[in-house]
Design an enzyme around this catalytic site. Structure first.
Site, PDB file in Angstrom:
ATOM      1  N   CYS A 103      29.486  -8.506   4.726  1.00  0.00           N
ATOM      2  CA  CYS A 103      28.541  -7.482   5.166  1.00  0.00           C
ATOM      3  C   CYS A 103      29.123  -6.773   6.376  1.00  0.00           C
ATOM      4  CB  CYS A 103      27.226  -8.176   5.528  1.00  0.00           C
ATOM      5  SG  CYS A 103      26.037  -7.129   6.356  1.00  0.00           S
ATOM      6  N   ASP A 132      -2.951  -7.534   6.198  1.00  0.00           N
ATOM      7  CA  ASP A 132      -3.458  -8.330   5.079  1.00  0.00           C
ATOM      8  C   ASP A 132      -4.725  -9.036   5.565  1.00  0.00           C
ATOM      9  OD1 ASP A 132      -3.717  -9.547   2.644  1.00  0.00           O
ATOM     10  OD2 ASP A 132      -1.801 -10.603   2.682  1.00  0.00           O
ATOM     11  N   CYS A 171      27.192  -8.816  11.583  1.00  0.00           N
ATOM     12  CA  CYS A 171      28.326  -9.397  10.859  1.00  0.00           C
ATOM     13  C   CYS A 171      29.654  -8.877  11.390  1.00  0.00           C
ATOM     14  CB  CYS A 171      28.182  -9.141   9.368  1.00  0.00           C
ATOM     15  SG  CYS A 171      26.746 -10.011   8.719  1.00  0.00           S
ATOM     16  N   CYS A 211      27.112  -5.049   8.680  1.00  0.00           N
ATOM     17  CA  CYS A 211      26.066  -4.709   9.649  1.00  0.00           C
ATOM     18  C   CYS A 211      26.561  -5.081  11.055  1.00  0.00           C
ATOM     19  CB  CYS A 211      24.752  -5.413   9.293  1.00  0.00           C
ATOM     20  SG  CYS A 211      24.654  -7.133   9.845  1.00  0.00           S
ATOM     21  N   ASP A 248      -9.241 -10.700  -1.410  1.00  0.00           N
ATOM     22  CA  ASP A 248      -9.056 -10.943  -2.849  1.00  0.00           C
ATOM     23  C   ASP A 248      -8.712 -12.412  -3.080  1.00  0.00           C
ATOM     24  OD1 ASP A 248      -6.640 -10.286  -1.425  1.00  0.00           O
ATOM     25  OD2 ASP A 248      -5.582 -10.366  -3.331  1.00  0.00           O
TER      26      ASP A 248
HETATM   27  N1  GUN Z   1       0.187 -12.036  -0.046  1.00  0.00           N
HETATM   28  C1  GUN Z   1       0.927 -12.465  -1.093  1.00  0.00           C
HETATM   29  N2  GUN Z   1       0.190 -12.445  -2.233  1.00  0.00           N
HETATM   30  C2  GUN Z   1      -1.018 -11.972  -1.909  1.00  0.00           C
HETATM   31  C3  GUN Z   1      -2.214 -11.711  -2.673  1.00  0.00           C
HETATM   32  O1  GUN Z   1      -2.278 -11.921  -3.886  1.00  0.00           O
HETATM   33  N3  GUN Z   1      -3.266 -11.198  -1.971  1.00  0.00           N
HETATM   34  C4  GUN Z   1      -3.223 -10.963  -0.624  1.00  0.00           C
HETATM   35  N4  GUN Z   1      -4.281 -10.444  -0.027  1.00  0.00           N
HETATM   36  N5  GUN Z   1      -2.122 -11.213   0.104  1.00  0.00           N
HETATM   37  C5  GUN Z   1      -1.030 -11.706  -0.540  1.00  0.00           C
HETATM   38 ZN    ZN Z   2      25.264  -8.455   8.042  1.00  0.00          ZN
END
Ligand code: GUN
Ligand code: ZN
Length: 510
Positions: free
Chosen positions: A286, A89, A291, A288, A124
């Site tokens: 659960c 991101d 658990c 897993c 963004d």
């Molecule tokens: N992580 C959670 N929401 C967003 C978003 O709207 N844009 C970006 N780039 N990362 C995010």
């Molecule tokens: Zn579990």
């Protein structure tokens, strides 16, 4: 050649294959969020839970000198010690929380290319819900300028497969527009036409944190209307397994989970029906490995409580993904959505919001699948039912017809036989046992299901004004309140009692 191939479909949901420079990922899937500064579970261990792809934050890496240098020399895969696909991101989320960051769009795009991420994200602007239209529109313009700038910097997939380009980063084109349907559609159109590769739906975290799941449904549907049916869609910041089935049924393919770690940090144990504070758990629902090797009490007392909870949270997260994939293969995704939407009243609101979008979903749904199980709330708005209603126009009926819910002793007196089954209504009896009329339906129907069945029957009769219809109100239809027959009785003969030879499948269940 496309980077995303759809293999199986159900509702607007699908199983797909996404091609990246570090391998093919089968969707739907969740990318565990890796914070390069703190990780209780190593990225290299993530495959053990079912993870095929990870996501981390290029802005965090960029802002820490040691991480930055290591990523620049070893690549993000070397930094994390993970050889599968990695998405990064940008600093957008930090931007939305802190209001300011120390990097430009072109710098962070360039950095993501240099560290050889598989999917990079521009800077963004995540416009929150409930801002004015003017703000949402202005911020969308800025978002779009930045995505367009990124598209000029990052070589297109079609170019790098033809040449020997060393950069093989796919470009994400986030969809913004706050809660404004027209802006979401416009935003989706823009990034699709620009030729981005992966399409995250942005700024939905505040909706999810505030349980605004019905708004979330509307945002996803309008974004998808702009994006179209064939591109890979990522729901940014969605990591709770309770809502995966719903989001997948609307056409989301990728999720990212920081939830597994954030919830664990706050002593919270995730289940597909919601989250438990560890203090409230007497038993562990659960199987897993965590658990099975612990009790609620032993987790509470463990020095590694946070890590144990993180691990459990990841196991249930990926278990749900596998369950969703199986449901898609069986054509039963919408049944799973019904089930999950009964986990919380706000999820039920989302199911009601989904009803509005039945006609949209119908366009995406495959025409044939296995038996549909009617589980209530959404059933009369399911694609199968909407499609049937649209196709009623195609039936031309002449002569005399009987509509009944199983073979009767007077069938032979009629030219045409129709079977009656909610939520469809009357359909030609030759189709008994065929999809979708082989639906397993409950005998205690909600009023809107009965109303749909009766209204479709009225529609059929009105379409064929010269034909003569007789409706048999057998005792098996006693669940239908009298008032529902008022309009029907004006256009069709209704008989109350007739000897019934057999009853159809749904009455056999009594
Ligand atoms: N992580 C959670 N929401 C967003 C978003 O709207 N844009 C970006 N780039 N990362 C995010
Ligand atoms: Zn579990």
């Amino acid at each position: 050649m496309s980077i995303f191939e759809i293999i199986e479909k159900d509702g607007a949901g699908r199983i797909g294959r996404l091609k990246t420079a570090h391998g093919i990922v089968e969707t739907p899937t969740v990318m565990p969020v890796i914070n390069p500064n703190i990780n209780l579970i190593k990225p290299s261990e993530m495959r053990e839970f079912g993870a095929e792809m990870l996501i981390t934050n290029s802005y965090i890496i960029y802002s820490h000198e040691d991480l930055r240098e290591k990523a620049l020399s070893l690549g993000v895969h070397g930094l994390l010690d993970f050889d599968g696909p990695v998405m990064t991101d940008s600093g957008s989320f930090q931007l939305s929380v802190y209001g300011d960051i120390r990097v430009s769009n072109s710098e962070i795009i360039d950095f993501q290319m240099k560290i050889k991420t598989d999917i990079g994200v521009p800077l963004d602007v995540p416009t929150p819900p409930d801002v004015s239209y003017e703000v949402a529109e202005k911020e969308l313009e800025l978002t779009n300028e930045r995505i367009a700038e990124a598209r000029r910097i990052v070589p297109k997939y079609s170019d790098f497969i033809k040449s020997s380009e060393s950069c093989q980063m796919l470009l994400a084109g986030p969809v913004q527009g706050s809660l404004y349907d027209d802006l979401r559609v416009k935003s989706g159109n823009f990034v699709r036409e620009l030729g981005c590769d992966v399409f995250p739906i942005g700024a939905v975290v505040p909706l999810m944190s505030n349980y605004r799941y019905s708004d979330l449904v509307d945002v996803i549907v309008s974004s998808k209307k702009g994006l179209g049916p064939s591109v890979p869609v990522h729901l940014f910041g969605a990591g709770h397994p309770m809502m995966f089935a719903l989001a997948v049924s609307l056409g989301c393919d990728l999720f990212d989970s920081a939830a597994y770690a954030l919830y664990a940090k706050n002593d919270r144990y995730i289940t597909v029906n919601g989250t438990y504070p560890l203090d409230r758990l007497k038993h562990l629902p659960c199987s897993c490995p965590i658990c099975m090797q612990n009790t609620a009490d032993s987790i509470r007392k463990s020095e590694n409580k946070e890590e144990l909870l993180s691990r459990h949270n990841l196991y249930v997260t990926f278990e749900e993904i596998r369950r969703i994939k199986q449901a898609i293969s069986e054509g039963r995704l919408l049944e799973l959505v019904e089930l999950r939407c009964h986990s919380h009243p706000r999820m039920l609101d989302a199911l009601y919001a989904l009803k509005k979008h039945g006609a949209w979903m119908e366009k995406y749904d495959t025409a044939t699948k296995s038996t549909f199980l009617d589980c209530g709330t959404f059933s009369s708005h399911r694609p199968e039912v909407i499609r049937f209603r649209n196709r009623l126009e195609r039936f031309t009926v002449s002569g005399t017809s009987i509509i009944r819910s199983g073979k009767t002793s007077i069938d032979r007196n009629f030219d045409n036989l129709f079977s009656f089954k909610p939520p469809f209504g009357a359909y030609p009896s030759e189709l008994d046992g065929n999809y979708p009329f082989n639906a397993e339906v409950s005998l205690n129907q909600d009023e809107d299901v009965i109303e749909t069945a009766i209204s479709n029957t009225i529609h059929l009769i009105k379409q064929n004004p010269d034909a003569e219809f007789t409706f048999v109100k057998s005792k098996q239809l006693r669940f239908i309140p009298e008032c529902f027959f008022n309009e029907l009785s004006e256009i069709c003969k209704i008989i109350d009692k007739v000897e019934q030879d057999t009853v159809n499948e749904f009455e056999n269940n009594i």
